[in-house]
Design a protein around this motif. Structure first.
Motif, short mmCIF file in Angstrom:
data_model
loop_
_atom_site.label_atom_id
_atom_site.label_comp_id
_atom_site.label_asym_id
_atom_site.label_seq_id
_atom_site.Cartn_x
_atom_site.Cartn_y
_atom_site.Cartn_z
N GLN A 81 31.75 45.25 27.64
CA GLN A 81 31.43 45.91 28.91
C GLN A 81 32.39 47.07 29.19
O GLN A 81 31.98 48.09 29.73
CB GLN A 81 31.49 44.89 30.05
N GLN A 93 28.84 44.70 38.00
CA GLN A 93 29.85 43.99 37.22
C GLN A 93 30.84 44.95 36.58
O GLN A 93 32.04 44.67 36.51
CB GLN A 93 29.19 43.14 36.14
N MET A 116 35.09 35.85 35.63
CA MET A 116 33.70 36.29 35.56
C MET A 116 32.84 35.38 34.69
O MET A 116 31.66 35.68 34.44
CB MET A 116 33.65 37.74 35.03
N LYS A 156 32.94 34.82 31.51
CA LYS A 156 32.51 35.52 30.31
C LYS A 156 33.57 35.37 29.23
O LYS A 156 34.73 35.06 29.52
CB LYS A 156 32.27 37.00 30.58
#
Length: 223
Positions: free
Chosen positions: A187, A156, A177, A179
């Motif tokens: 991230q 990812q 994604m 998210k």
């Protein structure tokens, strides 16, 4: 410039030892098909030279007498200014780690300064489409180092870098994604920490050059 001169292969040199440069220029001038377009002593001037002339081959000294510039950082900068230029690193130490870094940064080959009699044949071989086993190994090794550097990241995280490199906005990336933007931000922070860089551009540079990155280079190239 005559039509005969335009057919000459362009050679540039980055080295801060004047006597050595004079010797190399004298050696190269023995070959009528070569034209030395410039001899410079700093990375900044090498970048200018590369951008102006796009030399066929740039001879780069590994050990530049500067607080942060090296043949490795110069290789990266020159290749950015002139991607098609082949760089041959000239080294007097032949330390394995230096050679590894130069190859990872994109150097086409390397040669010991103690074997300068091999320089002209090497230059001519590359200009005439030839190759050496070291050149092939160097290219393969560069790709391997790139893959190894990227492997410290999760799948990812690699996808995030790839998306950002293609200018995908973070808001759109979050949707793609599934998210939140705060998760994407977290991230990204993880990516920077793992690669020991300060921003995504530096992260992409470090992966591109097989783990080699000079944080000062971007801000000091023109000095």
């Amino acid at each position: 410039m005559t039509s005969e001169e335009t057919k000459k292969f362009k050679i540039a040199i980055l080295d801060d030892e004047p006597m050595w440069c004079d010797a190399i220029v004298g050696l190269l001038k023995r070959e009528p098909s070569l034209s030395v377009v410039g001899v410079v002593a700093t990375q900044a001037k090498a970048v200018d030279l590369a951008a102006r002339y796009a030399p066929d081959i740039f001879l780069v000294d590994m050990m530049l007498k500067h607080r942060w510039q090296t043949g490795v950082s110069a290789t990266i900068a020159i290749r950015e200014a002139s991607p098609l230029t082949k760089i041959i690193i000239l080294t007097s130490s032949e330390k394995e780690e230096e050679v590894v870094q130069a190859v990872s940064a994109g150097a086409y080959d390397y040669l010991s300064k103690n074997n300068c009699e091999d320089l002209l044949p090497m230059v001519l071989r590359y200009l005439r489409g030839g190759f050496s086993p070291r050149g092939i190994i160097a290219n393969d090794y560069t790709k391997l180092r790139q893959e190894q550097t990227a492997q410290v990241l999760t799948e990812q995280e690699r996808l995030i870098i790839e998306a950002i490199s293609q200018n995908v906005p973070r808001s759109q990336l979050a949707k793609l994604m599934y998210k939140s933007e705060s998760t994407i931000k977290t991230q990204i922070s993880s990516i920077l920490k793992k690669l020991d860089v300060s921003n995504i551009s530096e992260a992409m540079e470090k992966i591109k050059h097989g783990g080699v990155f000079f944080p000062q280079m971007k801000n000091n190239t023109r000095k």
